[in-house]
Write a protein that holds these residues in place. Structure first.
Motif, short mmCIF file in Angstrom:
data_model
loop_
_atom_site.label_atom_id
_atom_site.label_comp_id
_atom_site.label_asym_id
_atom_site.label_seq_id
_atom_site.Cartn_x
_atom_site.Cartn_y
_atom_site.Cartn_z
N ILE A 20 0.86 -1.18 0.00
CA ILE A 20 0.00 0.00 0.00
C ILE A 20 0.89 1.23 0.00
O ILE A 20 1.86 1.30 0.75
N ALA A 21 0.57 2.21 -0.84
CA ALA A 21 1.29 3.48 -0.84
C ALA A 21 0.30 4.61 -0.61
O ALA A 21 -0.76 4.65 -1.23
N ILE A 22 0.66 5.52 0.33
CA ILE A 22 -0.20 6.64 0.68
C ILE A 22 0.50 7.93 0.27
O ILE A 22 1.70 8.08 0.49
N ASP A 59 0.58 11.05 8.20
CA ASP A 59 1.02 10.21 9.32
C ASP A 59 -0.17 9.53 9.99
O ASP A 59 -0.08 8.37 10.42
N LYS A 60 -1.27 10.23 10.06
CA LYS A 60 -2.48 9.67 10.69
C LYS A 60 -2.99 8.46 9.90
O LYS A 60 -3.30 7.41 10.47
N VAL A 61 -3.08 8.61 8.57
CA VAL A 61 -3.57 7.52 7.73
C VAL A 61 -2.57 6.37 7.73
O VAL A 61 -2.96 5.19 7.79
N TYR A 62 -1.28 6.70 7.68
CA TYR A 62 -0.24 5.66 7.70
C TYR A 62 -0.34 4.81 8.97
O TYR A 62 -0.33 3.56 8.89
N CYS A 63 -0.42 5.45 10.10
CA CYS A 63 -0.49 4.71 11.38
C CYS A 63 -1.76 3.87 11.46
O CYS A 63 -1.75 2.74 11.97
N GLN A 66 -2.55 -6.81 7.62
CA GLN A 66 -1.77 -7.97 8.02
C GLN A 66 -0.29 -7.62 8.12
O GLN A 66 0.19 -6.69 7.46
N LYS A 67 0.44 -8.39 8.92
CA LYS A 67 1.85 -8.09 9.14
C LYS A 67 2.67 -8.14 7.86
O LYS A 67 3.64 -7.40 7.70
N LYS A 68 2.28 -9.02 6.94
CA LYS A 68 3.06 -9.15 5.70
C LYS A 68 2.79 -8.02 4.72
O LYS A 68 3.51 -7.87 3.72
N THR A 69 1.76 -7.20 4.96
CA THR A 69 1.45 -6.08 4.09
C THR A 69 2.39 -4.91 4.37
O THR A 69 2.56 -4.50 5.51
N GLU A 70 3.01 -4.39 3.32
CA GLU A 70 3.93 -3.26 3.46
C GLU A 70 3.18 -1.96 3.17
O GLU A 70 2.36 -1.89 2.25
N VAL A 71 3.48 -0.93 3.97
CA VAL A 71 2.84 0.37 3.80
C VAL A 71 3.92 1.44 3.65
O VAL A 71 4.82 1.54 4.49
N PHE A 72 3.83 2.24 2.59
CA PHE A 72 4.78 3.33 2.34
C PHE A 72 4.01 4.65 2.31
O PHE A 72 2.85 4.69 1.93
N SER A 73 4.69 5.73 2.68
CA SER A 73 4.04 7.04 2.67
C SER A 73 4.90 8.08 1.97
O SER A 73 6.14 8.02 2.02
N TYR A 75 8.75 3.63 -10.38
CA TYR A 75 9.72 3.38 -11.45
C TYR A 75 10.89 2.53 -10.96
O TYR A 75 11.48 1.77 -11.73
N ARG A 76 11.23 2.69 -9.67
CA ARG A 76 12.35 1.91 -9.11
C ARG A 76 11.93 0.48 -8.77
O ARG A 76 12.78 -0.32 -8.38
N GLY A 77 10.65 0.18 -8.89
CA GLY A 77 10.22 -1.21 -8.69
C GLY A 77 9.38 -1.48 -7.47
O GLY A 77 8.99 -2.63 -7.23
N ILE A 78 9.08 -0.45 -6.66
CA ILE A 78 8.17 -0.65 -5.53
C ILE A 78 6.76 -0.39 -6.04
O ILE A 78 6.28 0.75 -6.05
N ILE A 79 6.12 -1.44 -6.51
CA ILE A 79 4.83 -1.31 -7.20
C ILE A 79 3.69 -1.60 -6.21
O ILE A 79 3.51 -2.74 -5.78
N PRO A 80 2.90 -0.60 -5.86
CA PRO A 80 1.79 -0.83 -4.92
C PRO A 80 0.66 -1.63 -5.57
O PRO A 80 0.43 -1.52 -6.78
N ASP A 81 0.00 -2.42 -4.76
CA ASP A 81 -1.25 -3.03 -5.19
C ASP A 81 -2.39 -2.03 -5.04
O ASP A 81 -3.39 -2.10 -5.76
N LEU A 82 -2.22 -1.10 -4.09
CA LEU A 82 -3.28 -0.14 -3.77
C LEU A 82 -2.67 1.20 -3.39
O LEU A 82 -1.71 1.26 -2.63
#
Length: 239
Positions: free
Chosen positions: A3-5, A14-18, A25-32, A44-51
């Motif tokens: 997930i990318a915000i 920061d509020k939405v990220y937290c 789930q623990k295996k889900t990665e979240v970037f902001s 472009y560098r390869g961190i492709i969000p699903d959402l």
């Protein structure tokens, strides 16, 4: 799942990220990101969000313009819009838009949407290919075409520009038994389509997100349109 915000307001970001980190789930990665340009560079560098969770109005590049950039680059990534401007929703409607959430009370539905989304990504097809079992998320299957005694399963994952395919020993009739009928439709004798990856319908032609087109048989156009629009209405949440 990734997930990318993106929101230019650090406090809201920061509020939405937290909140996301707390419920996924623990295996889900979240970037902001505070800048859409940084998010695009990350893709472009390869961190492709699903959402993506995007502020619909940002000063440098709006959420709407970011969506258009993705479309121009043929990147099919689903989007949740956060907004305080309901008048902008009409312009943002379209493919890949999962939800519109009001910034003042987004928590009411965001947890439900993310849980459902994780469940959708957990649905996979197991396809035997070259002696190995290949797992493919159902969501990213575009269409399945008959090929002599076999079938070709075409798919494209987030960030992919080209469509790839796997060869399966299943017939289309067998696929019809396996696939959820509310998401997949055998539009003709030799092809099954995923409603979620339809780009547009023009008269009796249906265009997929990879620009492949198929002719809808005479007499089935209205039925297909009705089923497709019913599917799409269920995909968008407005709060």
């Amino acid at each position: 799942m990734i997930i990318a915000i993106c929101d230019d307001q650090r406090r809201m970001l920061d509020k939405v990220y937290c909140y996301c980190k707390k419920i996924v789930q623990k295996k889900t990665e979240v970037f902001s990101y505070t800048r859409p340009e940084d998010l695009m560079q990350s893709i472009y560098r390869g961190i492709i969000p699903d959402l993506l969770i995007l502020d619909i109005e940002m000063p440098e590049v709006s959420g709407l313009e970011f969506q258009k950039q993705l479309q121009r680059n043929k990147m099919d990534i689903d989007i949740i819009y956060l907004t305080s401007h309901s008048e902008m929703m009409q312009e943002a409607f379209g493919r890949n838009v999962v939800a519109f959430l009001n910034k003042d009370n987004y928590e009411i539905r965001l947890a439900e949407i993310l849980t459902k989304y994780e469940q959708e990504l957990s649905k996979v097809l197991e396809i035997q290919c070259e002696g190995k079992i290949k797992e493919l998320e159902l969501k990213y299957v575009l269409y399945i075409q008959a090929s002599n005694k076999y079938s070709e399963v075409y798919y494209r994952q987030p960030g992919d520009i080209k469509t790839d395919y796997l060869l399966s020993g299943y017939t289309l009739s067998r696929w019809q038994e396996i696939l959820p009928e509310n998401q997949f439709c055998r539009v003709a004798r030799n092809v099954i389509l995923n409603y979620g990856n339809v780009k547009k319908i023009d008269r009796d032609m249906v265009y997929m997100t990879d620009d492949k087109c198929f002719k809808i048989p005479k007499g089935k156009v209205r039925q297909f349109r009705t089923a497709y629009h019913a599917y799409m209405r269920k995909q968008v949440v407005i709060l």
